[in-house]
Design an enzyme around this catalytic site. Structure first.
Site, PDB file in Angstrom:
ATOM      1  CG  ASN A 151      -0.377  -0.098   2.497  1.00 34.05           C
ATOM      2  OD1 ASN A 151       0.766  -0.535   2.633  1.00 34.05           O
ATOM      3  ND2 ASN A 151      -1.099   0.308   3.514  1.00 34.05           N
ATOM      4  CD  GLU A 249       4.316  -0.332  13.174  1.00 32.81           C
ATOM      5  OE1 GLU A 249       3.102  -0.109  13.364  1.00 32.81           O
ATOM      6  OE2 GLU A 249       5.208   0.204  13.831  1.00 32.81           O
ATOM      7  CB  CYS A 283      -2.582   0.211   8.389  1.00 34.03           C
ATOM      8  SG  CYS A 283      -1.168   1.275   8.575  1.00 34.03           S
ATOM      9  CD  GLU A 457       8.066   0.278  10.997  1.00 35.65           C
ATOM     10  OE1 GLU A 457       7.225   0.856  10.291  1.00 35.65           O
ATOM     11  OE2 GLU A 457       8.608  -0.789  10.682  1.00 35.65           O
TER      12      GLU A 457
HETATM   13  P1  NAD Z   1      -2.655 -10.466   3.014  1.00 37.63           P
HETATM   14  O1  NAD Z   1      -2.971 -10.694   4.430  1.00 37.63           O
HETATM   15  O2  NAD Z   1      -2.666 -11.616   2.073  1.00 37.63           O
HETATM   16  O3  NAD Z   1      -1.205  -9.801   2.855  1.00 37.63           O
HETATM   17  C1  NAD Z   1      -0.825  -8.640   3.547  1.00 37.63           C
HETATM   18  C2  NAD Z   1       0.669  -8.430   3.269  1.00 37.63           C
HETATM   19  O4  NAD Z   1       1.414  -9.481   3.865  1.00 37.63           O
HETATM   20  C3  NAD Z   1       1.038  -8.480   1.789  1.00 37.63           C
HETATM   21  O5  NAD Z   1       2.040  -7.519   1.549  1.00 37.63           O
HETATM   22  C4  NAD Z   1       1.586  -9.897   1.572  1.00 37.63           C
HETATM   23  O6  NAD Z   1       2.561  -9.982   0.552  1.00 37.63           O
HETATM   24  C5  NAD Z   1       2.223 -10.182   2.907  1.00 37.63           C
HETATM   25  N1  NAD Z   1       2.192 -11.582   3.276  1.00 37.63           N
HETATM   26  C6  NAD Z   1       1.157 -12.429   3.192  1.00 37.63           C
HETATM   27  N2  NAD Z   1       1.493 -13.645   3.697  1.00 37.63           N
HETATM   28  C7  NAD Z   1       2.780 -13.538   4.096  1.00 37.63           C
HETATM   29  C8  NAD Z   1       3.699 -14.439   4.707  1.00 37.63           C
HETATM   30  N3  NAD Z   1       3.348 -15.683   5.050  1.00 37.63           N
HETATM   31  N4  NAD Z   1       4.948 -14.007   4.960  1.00 37.63           N
HETATM   32  C9  NAD Z   1       5.325 -12.737   4.675  1.00 37.63           C
HETATM   33  N5  NAD Z   1       4.492 -11.840   4.108  1.00 37.63           N
HETATM   34  C10 NAD Z   1       3.243 -12.243   3.824  1.00 37.63           C
HETATM   35  O7  NAD Z   1      -3.667  -9.368   2.530  1.00 37.63           O
HETATM   36  P2  NAD Z   1      -3.736  -8.500   1.228  1.00 37.63           P
HETATM   37  O8  NAD Z   1      -4.976  -8.848   0.495  1.00 37.63           O
HETATM   38  O9  NAD Z   1      -2.450  -8.430   0.481  1.00 37.63           O
HETATM   39  O10 NAD Z   1      -3.903  -7.106   1.931  1.00 37.63           O
HETATM   40  C11 NAD Z   1      -5.103  -6.790   2.577  1.00 37.63           C
HETATM   41  C12 NAD Z   1      -4.970  -6.794   4.058  1.00 37.63           C
HETATM   42  O11 NAD Z   1      -3.623  -6.597   4.434  1.00 37.63           O
HETATM   43  C13 NAD Z   1      -5.738  -5.614   4.590  1.00 37.63           C
HETATM   44  O12 NAD Z   1      -6.949  -6.048   5.096  1.00 37.63           O
HETATM   45  C14 NAD Z   1      -4.862  -5.032   5.637  1.00 37.63           C
HETATM   46  O13 NAD Z   1      -5.258  -5.482   6.897  1.00 37.63           O
HETATM   47  C15 NAD Z   1      -3.524  -5.630   5.455  1.00 37.63           C
HETATM   48  N6  NAD Z   1      -2.490  -4.671   5.112  1.00 37.63           N
HETATM   49  C16 NAD Z   1      -2.041  -3.888   6.102  1.00 37.63           C
HETATM   50  C17 NAD Z   1      -1.056  -2.970   5.840  1.00 37.63           C
HETATM   51  C18 NAD Z   1      -0.524  -2.078   6.911  1.00 37.63           C
HETATM   52  O14 NAD Z   1       0.044  -1.054   6.588  1.00 37.63           O
HETATM   53  N7  NAD Z   1      -0.626  -2.464   8.178  1.00 37.63           N
HETATM   54  C19 NAD Z   1      -0.544  -2.870   4.559  1.00 37.63           C
HETATM   55  C20 NAD Z   1      -1.024  -3.710   3.557  1.00 37.63           C
HETATM   56  C21 NAD Z   1      -1.993  -4.633   3.857  1.00 37.63           C
END
Ligand code: NAD
Length: 479
Positions: A151, A249, A283, A457
Protein backbone atom coordinates in the site's frame (compact mmCIF):
# COMPACT_ATOMS: atom_id res chain seq x y z
CA UNK A 1 8.91 3.48 -19.01
CA UNK A 2 8.54 0.96 -16.21
CA UNK A 3 11.96 -0.10 -14.81
CA UNK A 4 13.35 -3.61 -15.14
CA UNK A 5 13.06 -5.79 -12.04
CA UNK A 6 15.80 -7.60 -10.14
CA UNK A 7 16.88 -9.23 -6.96
CA UNK A 8 19.52 -7.29 -5.00
CA UNK A 9 21.92 -9.55 -3.12
CA UNK A 10 25.38 -8.80 -1.76
CA UNK A 11 25.58 -5.53 -3.66
CA UNK A 12 24.58 -7.02 -7.03
CA UNK A 13 21.42 -6.57 -9.07
CA UNK A 14 20.47 -10.00 -10.37
CA UNK A 15 17.90 -10.57 -13.13
CA UNK A 16 15.73 -13.61 -13.90
CA UNK A 17 18.45 -15.87 -15.43
CA UNK A 18 16.19 -18.93 -15.53
CA UNK A 19 14.49 -18.19 -12.21
CA UNK A 20 10.73 -18.37 -11.81
CA UNK A 21 9.18 -14.96 -12.55
CA UNK A 22 5.92 -13.29 -11.60
CA UNK A 23 3.96 -10.77 -13.69
CA UNK A 24 3.59 -7.29 -12.21
CA UNK A 25 0.33 -5.59 -13.22
CA UNK A 26 -0.83 -2.02 -13.63
CA UNK A 27 -4.02 -2.05 -11.49
CA UNK A 28 -5.57 0.79 -13.52
CA UNK A 29 -5.68 -1.35 -16.68
CA UNK A 30 -4.74 -4.88 -15.58
CA UNK A 31 -1.92 -4.89 -18.12
CA UNK A 32 1.46 -6.49 -17.45
CA UNK A 33 4.26 -4.04 -16.64
CA UNK A 34 7.16 -6.39 -16.06
CA UNK A 35 8.43 -9.70 -14.77
CA UNK A 36 9.70 -10.01 -11.23
CA UNK A 37 12.29 -12.75 -10.54
CA UNK A 38 11.66 -14.95 -7.52
CA UNK A 39 14.61 -15.81 -5.29
CA UNK A 40 15.60 -19.47 -5.25
CA UNK A 41 16.45 -21.06 -1.91
CA UNK A 42 20.12 -20.68 -2.88
CA UNK A 43 19.53 -16.93 -3.42
CA UNK A 44 17.99 -16.60 0.04
CA UNK A 45 20.95 -18.44 1.52
CA UNK A 46 23.32 -16.18 -0.36
CA UNK A 47 21.49 -13.14 1.02
CA UNK A 48 21.69 -14.61 4.54
CA UNK A 49 25.41 -15.25 4.21
CA UNK A 50 26.05 -11.79 2.76
CA UNK A 51 24.06 -10.08 5.51
CA UNK A 52 25.90 -12.08 8.16
CA UNK A 53 29.33 -11.21 6.75
CA UNK A 54 28.41 -7.56 6.28
CA UNK A 55 27.17 -7.36 9.88
CA UNK A 56 30.71 -8.06 11.15
CA UNK A 57 31.94 -4.75 9.76
CA UNK A 58 28.76 -2.67 9.51
CA UNK A 59 27.93 -3.14 13.20
CA UNK A 60 31.33 -1.58 14.01
CA UNK A 61 31.12 1.43 11.70
CA UNK A 62 30.83 4.75 13.41
CA UNK A 63 27.38 6.29 13.68
CA UNK A 64 28.82 9.24 11.72
CA UNK A 65 29.44 7.00 8.72
CA UNK A 66 25.98 5.43 8.96
CA UNK A 67 24.53 8.90 9.27
CA UNK A 68 26.30 10.21 6.20
CA UNK A 69 25.09 7.28 4.07
CA UNK A 70 21.50 7.84 5.21
CA UNK A 71 21.89 11.54 4.41
CA UNK A 72 23.02 10.67 0.88
CA UNK A 73 20.06 8.29 0.61
CA UNK A 74 17.73 11.17 1.49
CA UNK A 75 19.33 13.44 -1.11
CA UNK A 76 19.17 10.78 -3.85
CA UNK A 77 15.51 10.06 -3.08
CA UNK A 78 14.76 13.76 -3.62
CA UNK A 79 16.79 13.81 -6.85
CA UNK A 80 15.02 10.76 -8.28
CA UNK A 81 11.56 11.46 -6.86
CA UNK A 82 9.77 12.07 -10.16
CA UNK A 83 10.85 8.82 -11.81
CA UNK A 84 10.24 6.74 -8.66
CA UNK A 85 6.78 8.27 -8.18
CA UNK A 86 5.76 7.58 -11.77
CA UNK A 87 6.67 3.89 -11.57
CA UNK A 88 5.02 3.66 -8.14
CA UNK A 89 1.74 4.94 -9.60
CA UNK A 90 2.07 2.46 -12.46
CA UNK A 91 2.39 -0.63 -10.24
CA UNK A 92 0.46 0.48 -7.15
CA UNK A 93 -2.25 2.68 -8.65
CA UNK A 94 -2.36 5.76 -6.39
CA UNK A 95 -2.57 9.22 -8.00
CA UNK A 96 0.79 10.63 -9.05
CA UNK A 97 0.65 13.50 -6.54
CA UNK A 98 0.21 10.95 -3.72
CA UNK A 99 3.12 8.89 -5.03
CA UNK A 100 5.31 11.97 -5.14
CA UNK A 101 4.30 12.89 -1.58
CA UNK A 102 5.10 9.34 -0.44
CA UNK A 103 8.53 9.45 -2.09
CA UNK A 104 9.41 12.83 -0.58
CA UNK A 105 8.28 11.69 2.86
CA UNK A 106 10.81 8.85 2.50
CA UNK A 107 13.59 11.40 2.01
CA UNK A 108 12.44 12.94 5.32
CA UNK A 109 12.59 9.51 6.97
CA UNK A 110 16.11 8.84 5.71
CA UNK A 111 17.32 12.27 6.85
CA UNK A 112 15.68 12.04 10.26
CA UNK A 113 17.17 8.58 10.86
CA UNK A 114 20.54 10.00 9.75
CA UNK A 115 20.31 12.54 12.55
CA UNK A 116 18.85 10.28 15.20
CA UNK A 117 21.25 7.35 14.68
CA UNK A 118 24.02 9.56 16.08
CA UNK A 119 22.12 9.66 19.36
CA UNK A 120 21.84 5.99 20.25
CA UNK A 121 23.00 6.47 23.80
CA UNK A 122 23.65 4.08 26.67
CA UNK A 123 23.78 5.05 30.36
CA UNK A 124 25.90 4.87 33.48
CA UNK A 125 24.40 3.37 36.63
CA UNK A 126 25.94 4.58 39.92
CA UNK A 127 27.59 1.59 41.59
CA UNK A 128 27.50 0.46 45.19
CA UNK A 129 31.30 0.44 45.51
CA UNK A 130 33.81 3.02 44.29
CA UNK A 131 35.90 0.69 42.07
CA UNK A 132 32.88 -0.75 40.23
CA UNK A 133 31.77 0.84 36.94
CA UNK A 134 28.35 -0.07 35.62
CA UNK A 135 27.40 0.85 32.08
CA UNK A 136 24.54 -0.03 29.81
CA UNK A 137 25.28 -0.10 26.10
CA UNK A 138 22.92 -0.66 23.19
CA UNK A 139 24.24 -2.77 20.33
CA UNK A 140 22.75 -3.71 16.97
CA UNK A 141 20.76 -6.94 17.25
CA UNK A 142 22.22 -8.55 14.09
CA UNK A 143 20.81 -9.64 10.75
CA UNK A 144 17.17 -8.60 10.35
CA UNK A 145 14.46 -9.82 7.99
CA UNK A 146 11.68 -7.44 6.98
CA UNK A 147 8.45 -8.01 5.07
CA UNK A 148 6.72 -4.95 3.69
CA UNK A 149 3.34 -4.46 1.97
CA UNK A 150 2.08 -2.93 -1.26
CA UNK A 151 0.00 0.00 0.00
CA UNK A 152 2.96 2.33 0.68
CA UNK A 153 5.71 0.28 -0.93
CA UNK A 154 8.48 2.84 -0.54
CA UNK A 155 7.54 4.35 2.75
CA UNK A 156 7.11 0.97 4.47
CA UNK A 157 10.49 -0.12 3.12
CA UNK A 158 12.45 2.99 4.12
CA UNK A 159 11.12 2.87 7.69
CA UNK A 160 12.61 -0.58 8.15
CA UNK A 161 15.75 -0.04 6.09
CA UNK A 162 16.65 3.30 7.71
CA UNK A 163 16.10 1.95 11.23
CA UNK A 164 18.09 -1.24 10.59
CA UNK A 165 20.97 0.39 8.71
CA UNK A 166 21.08 3.38 11.09
CA UNK A 167 21.38 1.15 14.13
CA UNK A 168 24.20 -0.94 12.62
CA UNK A 169 22.15 -3.98 11.61
CA UNK A 170 22.04 -5.58 8.19
CA UNK A 171 18.80 -6.42 6.46
CA UNK A 172 17.10 -8.81 4.08
CA UNK A 173 13.98 -7.12 2.81
CA UNK A 174 11.17 -8.92 1.05
CA UNK A 175 9.12 -6.17 -0.52
CA UNK A 176 5.65 -6.38 -2.08
CA UNK A 177 5.61 -8.50 -5.24
CA UNK A 178 2.53 -6.54 -6.44
CA UNK A 179 4.34 -3.16 -6.39
CA UNK A 180 8.10 -3.72 -6.43
CA UNK A 181 9.52 -0.80 -8.45
CA UNK A 182 10.06 1.72 -5.65
CA UNK A 183 11.70 -0.85 -3.37
CA UNK A 184 14.24 -1.63 -6.08
CA UNK A 185 14.75 2.09 -6.65
CA UNK A 186 15.54 2.32 -2.94
CA UNK A 187 18.06 -0.53 -3.19
CA UNK A 188 19.74 1.32 -6.08
CA UNK A 189 19.84 4.47 -3.97
CA UNK A 190 21.47 2.74 -0.99
CA UNK A 191 23.91 1.15 -3.45
CA UNK A 192 24.77 4.52 -5.04
CA UNK A 193 25.02 6.15 -1.61
CA UNK A 194 27.89 3.81 -0.80
CA UNK A 195 26.27 1.25 1.48
CA UNK A 196 28.66 -1.74 1.52
CA UNK A 197 27.56 -5.00 -0.17
CA UNK A 198 25.43 -7.30 1.96
CA UNK A 199 24.11 -4.60 4.32
CA UNK A 200 20.82 -4.42 2.42
CA UNK A 201 19.47 -7.27 0.31
CA UNK A 202 16.14 -7.26 -1.52
CA UNK A 203 14.41 -10.53 -2.41
CA UNK A 204 11.06 -11.57 -3.90
CA UNK A 205 9.10 -14.78 -3.99
CA UNK A 206 6.08 -16.58 -2.56
CA UNK A 207 5.68 -14.57 0.67
CA UNK A 208 5.02 -17.54 2.97
CA UNK A 209 7.98 -19.51 1.57
CA UNK A 210 10.42 -16.61 1.84
CA UNK A 211 9.31 -15.63 5.34
CA UNK A 212 9.40 -19.23 6.53
CA UNK A 213 12.95 -19.72 5.26
CA UNK A 214 14.26 -16.47 6.67
CA UNK A 215 12.55 -16.64 10.05
CA UNK A 216 13.75 -20.20 10.66
CA UNK A 217 17.35 -19.32 9.76
CA UNK A 218 19.60 -19.06 12.83
CA UNK A 219 21.34 -16.13 11.09
CA UNK A 220 18.28 -13.89 11.42
CA UNK A 221 17.87 -12.25 14.83
CA UNK A 222 14.94 -9.93 14.29
CA UNK A 223 11.76 -9.87 12.21
CA UNK A 224 9.84 -6.77 11.18
CA UNK A 225 6.52 -7.08 9.39
CA UNK A 226 3.90 -4.64 8.16
CA UNK A 227 0.67 -6.14 6.90
CA UNK A 228 -2.51 -7.82 8.04
CA UNK A 229 -3.25 -9.10 11.56
CA UNK A 230 -3.63 -12.78 10.56
CA UNK A 231 -0.29 -12.85 8.70
CA UNK A 232 1.38 -10.88 11.51
CA UNK A 233 0.20 -13.40 14.09
CA UNK A 234 1.51 -16.25 11.96
CA UNK A 235 4.93 -14.68 11.54
CA UNK A 236 5.12 -13.62 15.21
CA UNK A 237 4.35 -17.14 16.38
CA UNK A 238 7.03 -18.62 14.13
CA UNK A 239 9.47 -15.98 15.35
CA UNK A 240 8.65 -16.75 18.97
CA UNK A 241 9.30 -20.47 18.38
CA UNK A 242 12.83 -19.43 17.49
CA UNK A 243 12.98 -16.73 20.22
CA UNK A 244 13.39 -13.87 17.76
CA UNK A 245 12.48 -10.27 18.33
CA UNK A 246 9.63 -8.82 16.33
CA UNK A 247 8.22 -5.49 15.32
CA UNK A 248 4.67 -5.90 14.06
CA UNK A 249 2.84 -3.04 12.35
CA UNK A 250 -0.52 -4.64 11.66
CA UNK A 251 -3.96 -3.63 10.56
CA UNK A 252 -6.41 -1.25 12.15
CA UNK A 253 -10.07 -0.31 11.96
CA UNK A 254 -9.76 3.29 13.04
CA UNK A 255 -12.77 4.80 14.81
CA UNK A 256 -13.76 8.39 14.12
CA UNK A 257 -15.74 10.18 16.83
CA UNK A 258 -17.53 13.30 15.62
CA UNK A 259 -19.19 15.19 18.47
CA UNK A 260 -22.19 17.53 18.17
CA UNK A 261 -19.95 20.47 18.95
CA UNK A 262 -17.43 19.72 16.15
CA UNK A 263 -16.80 22.05 13.24
CA UNK A 264 -18.66 19.76 10.84
CA UNK A 265 -17.48 21.35 7.60
CA UNK A 266 -13.86 21.12 8.67
CA UNK A 267 -14.32 17.54 9.88
CA UNK A 268 -15.93 16.51 6.58
CA UNK A 269 -13.27 18.06 4.38
CA UNK A 270 -10.43 16.51 6.40
CA UNK A 271 -12.08 13.10 6.63
CA UNK A 272 -12.90 12.98 2.92
CA UNK A 273 -9.30 13.85 2.05
CA UNK A 274 -7.85 11.32 4.44
CA UNK A 275 -10.26 8.51 3.60
CA UNK A 276 -9.75 9.03 -0.15
CA UNK A 277 -5.98 8.75 0.14
CA UNK A 278 -4.68 5.62 -1.58
CA UNK A 279 -8.35 4.66 -2.16
CA UNK A 280 -8.67 3.86 1.54
CA UNK A 281 -5.90 1.24 1.47
CA UNK A 282 -4.18 2.71 4.50
CA UNK A 283 -3.80 0.94 7.84
CA UNK A 284 -4.62 4.20 9.67
CA UNK A 285 -7.47 5.25 7.36
CA UNK A 286 -10.53 6.52 9.23
CA UNK A 287 -12.82 3.55 8.80
CA UNK A 288 -15.67 3.42 11.39
CA UNK A 289 -17.52 6.72 11.78
CA UNK A 290 -19.51 7.37 14.98
CA UNK A 291 -21.32 10.72 14.80
CA UNK A 292 -23.25 12.19 17.73
CA UNK A 293 -27.02 12.33 17.18
CA UNK A 294 -27.30 16.12 16.93
CA UNK A 295 -24.78 16.31 14.09
CA UNK A 296 -25.51 12.97 12.39
CA UNK A 297 -27.86 14.04 9.56
CA UNK A 298 -25.80 17.12 8.68
CA UNK A 299 -22.52 15.22 8.72
CA UNK A 300 -23.89 12.33 6.66
CA UNK A 301 -25.30 14.59 3.95
CA UNK A 302 -22.12 16.64 3.60
CA UNK A 303 -19.80 13.66 3.76
CA UNK A 304 -21.73 11.78 1.05
CA UNK A 305 -21.73 14.85 -1.19
CA UNK A 306 -17.99 15.43 -0.87
CA UNK A 307 -16.85 11.79 -0.83
CA UNK A 308 -18.80 10.81 -3.94
CA UNK A 309 -17.40 13.77 -5.91
CA UNK A 310 -14.13 11.98 -6.71
CA UNK A 311 -12.54 11.79 -10.12
CA UNK A 312 -11.70 8.12 -10.40
CA UNK A 313 -9.19 6.84 -12.91
CA UNK A 314 -5.61 6.03 -13.81
CA UNK A 315 -3.33 7.62 -11.23
CA UNK A 316 -1.15 9.04 -13.99
CA UNK A 317 -4.02 11.22 -15.27
CA UNK A 318 -3.66 14.66 -13.65
CA UNK A 319 -7.38 14.99 -12.88
CA UNK A 320 -7.55 11.70 -10.92
CA UNK A 321 -8.25 12.07 -7.20
CA UNK A 322 -8.80 8.36 -6.48
CA UNK A 323 -7.01 5.55 -8.27
CA UNK A 324 -7.79 1.84 -8.53
CA UNK A 325 -7.47 -0.67 -5.72
CA UNK A 326 -4.13 -2.41 -5.80
CA UNK A 327 -5.50 -5.77 -6.88
CA UNK A 328 -8.71 -7.49 -7.91
CA UNK A 329 -9.17 -9.29 -4.56
CA UNK A 330 -9.68 -5.93 -2.81
CA UNK A 331 -12.58 -5.13 -5.17
CA UNK A 332 -14.23 -8.43 -4.29
CA UNK A 333 -13.76 -7.68 -0.59
CA UNK A 334 -15.46 -4.27 -0.96
CA UNK A 335 -18.45 -5.83 -2.74
CA UNK A 336 -18.71 -8.47 0.00
CA UNK A 337 -18.65 -5.86 2.79
CA UNK A 338 -21.39 -3.81 1.11
CA UNK A 339 -23.59 -6.85 0.51
CA UNK A 340 -23.26 -8.00 4.11
CA UNK A 341 -24.09 -4.52 5.51
CA UNK A 342 -27.15 -4.19 3.28
CA UNK A 343 -28.38 -7.64 4.24
CA UNK A 344 -28.22 -6.44 7.84
CA UNK A 345 -30.26 -3.31 7.19
CA UNK A 346 -27.70 -0.65 6.23
CA UNK A 347 -28.52 1.88 3.53
CA UNK A 348 -26.09 2.65 0.68
CA UNK A 349 -25.90 6.44 0.41
CA UNK A 350 -23.48 6.47 -2.51
CA UNK A 351 -21.41 4.01 -4.55
CA UNK A 352 -21.74 0.40 -3.47
CA UNK A 353 -20.42 -1.19 -6.62
CA UNK A 354 -17.38 -1.66 -8.83
CA UNK A 355 -16.81 0.56 -11.85
CA UNK A 356 -17.47 -1.42 -14.99
CA UNK A 357 -14.23 -0.78 -16.85
CA UNK A 358 -10.82 -2.48 -16.99
CA UNK A 359 -8.84 -2.06 -13.76
CA UNK A 360 -9.67 -2.61 -10.10
CA UNK A 361 -12.03 0.28 -9.47
CA UNK A 362 -14.65 0.51 -6.73
CA UNK A 363 -16.87 3.55 -6.26
CA UNK A 364 -16.52 5.62 -3.07
CA UNK A 365 -19.21 4.13 -0.87
CA UNK A 366 -21.03 5.37 2.22
CA UNK A 367 -23.15 2.98 4.26
CA UNK A 368 -25.54 4.49 6.81
CA UNK A 369 -26.65 2.54 9.85
CA UNK A 370 -24.56 -0.63 9.46
CA UNK A 371 -25.03 -2.53 12.74
CA UNK A 372 -22.03 -2.90 15.02
CA UNK A 373 -21.75 -6.62 14.27
CA UNK A 374 -21.70 -6.23 10.46
CA UNK A 375 -18.49 -7.12 8.65
CA UNK A 376 -17.76 -3.54 7.62
CA UNK A 377 -17.89 -2.44 11.28
CA UNK A 378 -15.77 -5.30 12.56
CA UNK A 379 -13.22 -6.11 9.82
CA UNK A 380 -10.70 -3.67 8.41
CA UNK A 381 -12.22 -2.55 5.08
CA UNK A 382 -8.93 -1.37 3.52
CA UNK A 383 -10.73 0.34 0.67
CA UNK A 384 -13.19 3.10 -0.25
CA UNK A 385 -16.11 2.01 1.96
CA UNK A 386 -17.25 4.18 4.89
CA UNK A 387 -19.80 3.03 7.47
CA UNK A 388 -21.40 5.93 9.35
CA UNK A 389 -23.52 5.42 12.45
CA UNK A 390 -24.73 7.56 15.36
CA UNK A 391 -24.13 7.66 19.12
CA UNK A 392 -25.75 9.38 22.08
CA UNK A 393 -23.15 9.79 24.84
CA UNK A 394 -19.38 9.93 24.84
CA UNK A 395 -19.20 6.88 27.12
CA UNK A 396 -21.19 4.90 24.54
CA UNK A 397 -18.92 6.15 21.71
CA UNK A 398 -15.78 5.07 23.55
CA UNK A 399 -17.24 1.68 24.46
CA UNK A 400 -18.16 0.99 20.81
CA UNK A 401 -14.86 2.36 19.49
CA UNK A 402 -12.91 0.09 21.89
CA UNK A 403 -15.02 -2.98 21.21
CA UNK A 404 -12.76 -4.45 18.48
CA UNK A 405 -9.41 -6.19 18.89
CA UNK A 406 -7.74 -3.46 16.78
CA UNK A 407 -5.94 -0.51 18.37
CA UNK A 408 -4.00 1.45 15.77
CA UNK A 409 -5.19 5.00 14.99
CA UNK A 410 -8.26 6.92 16.15
CA UNK A 411 -9.77 10.29 15.29
CA UNK A 412 -11.78 12.76 17.34
CA UNK A 413 -13.55 15.89 16.12
CA UNK A 414 -14.82 18.25 18.81
CA UNK A 415 -14.48 21.86 19.92
CA UNK A 416 -14.76 20.79 23.57
CA UNK A 417 -11.54 20.35 25.50
CA UNK A 418 -13.36 18.04 27.89
CA UNK A 419 -14.56 15.73 25.09
CA UNK A 420 -11.11 15.78 23.48
CA UNK A 421 -9.37 14.91 26.75
CA UNK A 422 -11.93 12.22 27.64
CA UNK A 423 -11.57 10.58 24.23
CA UNK A 424 -7.75 10.73 24.09
CA UNK A 425 -7.49 9.29 27.60
CA UNK A 426 -9.91 6.45 26.97
CA UNK A 427 -9.48 5.34 23.35
CA UNK A 428 -7.57 2.07 23.15
CA UNK A 429 -5.26 3.06 20.30
CA UNK A 430 -1.59 3.61 19.66
CA UNK A 431 -2.30 7.01 18.10
CA UNK A 432 -5.04 9.59 18.72
CA UNK A 433 -5.65 12.57 16.42
CA UNK A 434 -7.84 15.43 17.58
CA UNK A 435 -9.33 17.75 14.93
CA UNK A 436 -6.67 16.90 12.37
CA UNK A 437 -4.44 14.18 10.95
CA UNK A 438 -0.99 14.34 12.38
CA UNK A 439 0.62 10.90 12.34
CA UNK A 440 3.32 8.97 10.46
CA UNK A 441 5.93 11.72 10.58
CA UNK A 442 9.52 10.49 10.96
CA UNK A 443 9.92 12.20 14.32
CA UNK A 444 6.74 10.74 15.86
CA UNK A 445 6.24 7.15 17.02
CA UNK A 446 3.96 5.04 14.84
CA UNK A 447 2.53 1.83 16.25
CA UNK A 448 -0.51 0.08 17.59
CA UNK A 449 -1.83 -1.70 20.67
CA UNK A 450 -3.93 -4.87 21.00
CA UNK A 451 -4.00 -6.87 17.73
CA UNK A 452 -2.62 -3.89 15.81
CA UNK A 453 0.93 -4.71 16.69
CA UNK A 454 4.05 -4.61 18.78
CA UNK A 455 6.72 -1.91 18.71
CA UNK A 456 7.09 1.40 16.93
CA UNK A 457 8.61 2.91 13.83
CA UNK A 458 9.64 6.57 13.82
CA UNK A 459 10.16 8.78 16.85
CA UNK A 460 12.88 8.18 19.42
CA UNK A 461 11.52 4.62 19.61
CA UNK A 462 12.50 3.82 16.02
CA UNK A 463 15.77 2.03 16.85
CA UNK A 464 14.51 0.17 19.91
CA UNK A 465 13.55 -2.97 18.00
CA UNK A 466 16.95 -3.13 16.29
CA UNK A 467 19.08 -2.86 19.41
CA UNK A 468 19.91 -5.16 22.29
CA UNK A 469 20.78 -3.87 25.71
CA UNK A 470 24.02 -5.05 27.26
CA UNK A 471 24.93 -4.37 30.88
CA UNK A 472 28.66 -4.18 31.67
CA UNK A 473 29.97 -4.18 35.22
CA UNK A 474 33.75 -3.58 35.61
CA UNK A 475 35.91 -3.71 38.67
CA UNK A 476 39.06 -1.61 38.47
CA UNK A 477 42.07 -1.79 40.76
CA UNK A 478 41.78 0.61 43.66
CA UNK A 479 43.77 3.81 43.14
P1 NAD B 1 -2.65 -10.47 3.01
O1 NAD B 1 -2.97 -10.69 4.43
O2 NAD B 1 -2.67 -11.62 2.07
O3 NAD B 1 -1.21 -9.80 2.86
C1 NAD B 1 -0.82 -8.64 3.55
C2 NAD B 1 0.67 -8.43 3.27
O4 NAD B 1 1.41 -9.48 3.87
C3 NAD B 1 1.04 -8.48 1.79
O5 NAD B 1 2.04 -7.52 1.55
C4 NAD B 1 1.59 -9.90 1.57
O6 NAD B 1 2.56 -9.98 0.55
C5 NAD B 1 2.22 -10.18 2.91
N1 NAD B 1 2.19 -11.58 3.28
C6 NAD B 1 1.16 -12.43 3.19
N2 NAD B 1 1.49 -13.65 3.70
C7 NAD B 1 2.78 -13.54 4.10
C8 NAD B 1 3.70 -14.44 4.71
N3 NAD B 1 3.35 -15.68 5.05
N4 NAD B 1 4.95 -14.01 4.96
C9 NAD B 1 5.32 -12.74 4.67
N5 NAD B 1 4.49 -11.84 4.11
C10 NAD B 1 3.24 -12.24 3.82
O7 NAD B 1 -3.67 -9.37 2.53
P2 NAD B 1 -3.74 -8.50 1.23
O8 NAD B 1 -4.98 -8.85 0.49
O9 NAD B 1 -2.45 -8.43 0.48
O10 NAD B 1 -3.90 -7.11 1.93
C11 NAD B 1 -5.10 -6.79 2.58
C12 NAD B 1 -4.97 -6.79 4.06
O11 NAD B 1 -3.62 -6.60 4.43
C13 NAD B 1 -5.74 -5.61 4.59
O12 NAD B 1 -6.95 -6.05 5.10
C14 NAD B 1 -4.86 -5.03 5.64
O13 NAD B 1 -5.26 -5.48 6.90
C15 NAD B 1 -3.52 -5.63 5.46
N6 NAD B 1 -2.49 -4.67 5.11
C16 NAD B 1 -2.04 -3.89 6.10
C17 NAD B 1 -1.06 -2.97 5.84
C18 NAD B 1 -0.52 -2.08 6.91
O14 NAD B 1 0.04 -1.05 6.59
N7 NAD B 1 -0.63 -2.46 8.18
C19 NAD B 1 -0.54 -2.87 4.56
C20 NAD B 1 -1.02 -3.71 3.56
C21 NAD B 1 -1.99 -4.63 3.86
Amino acid sequence: MYPSLHLYINGEFIDGQGRKTEDVFNPAHNTVLGKLPHARTADLDQALGAAQDAFETWSRTSPMERSSILRRVGALIRERADAIARALTMDQGKPLAESKAEVLSCADHAEWHAEECRRIYGRVIPARRPNIHQTVVRQPVGVCAAFTPWNFPLSQAIRKAAAAIGSGCTLILKGPEDAPSSVLALAQIFHDAGLPPGCLNVVWGVPSEVSDHLIRSPIVRKISFTGSVPVGKKLASLASLHMKRTTMELGGHSPVLVFDDADIDRAVSQLVAYKSRNAGQVCVAPSRFYVQEGAYARFLERFVEAYSAQTIGDGLAPETTMGPLAHARRVDTMAHLVRDAMDRGAETKCGGERLERPGNFFLPTVLAGAPDDSLVMTEEPFGPVVPITSFKTREEAIRRANSLPYGLASYVFTESLSNARFASDNLEAGMVNVNHFGIALPETPFGGVKDSGIGHEGGQETFDGYLVTKFISEMSSPY
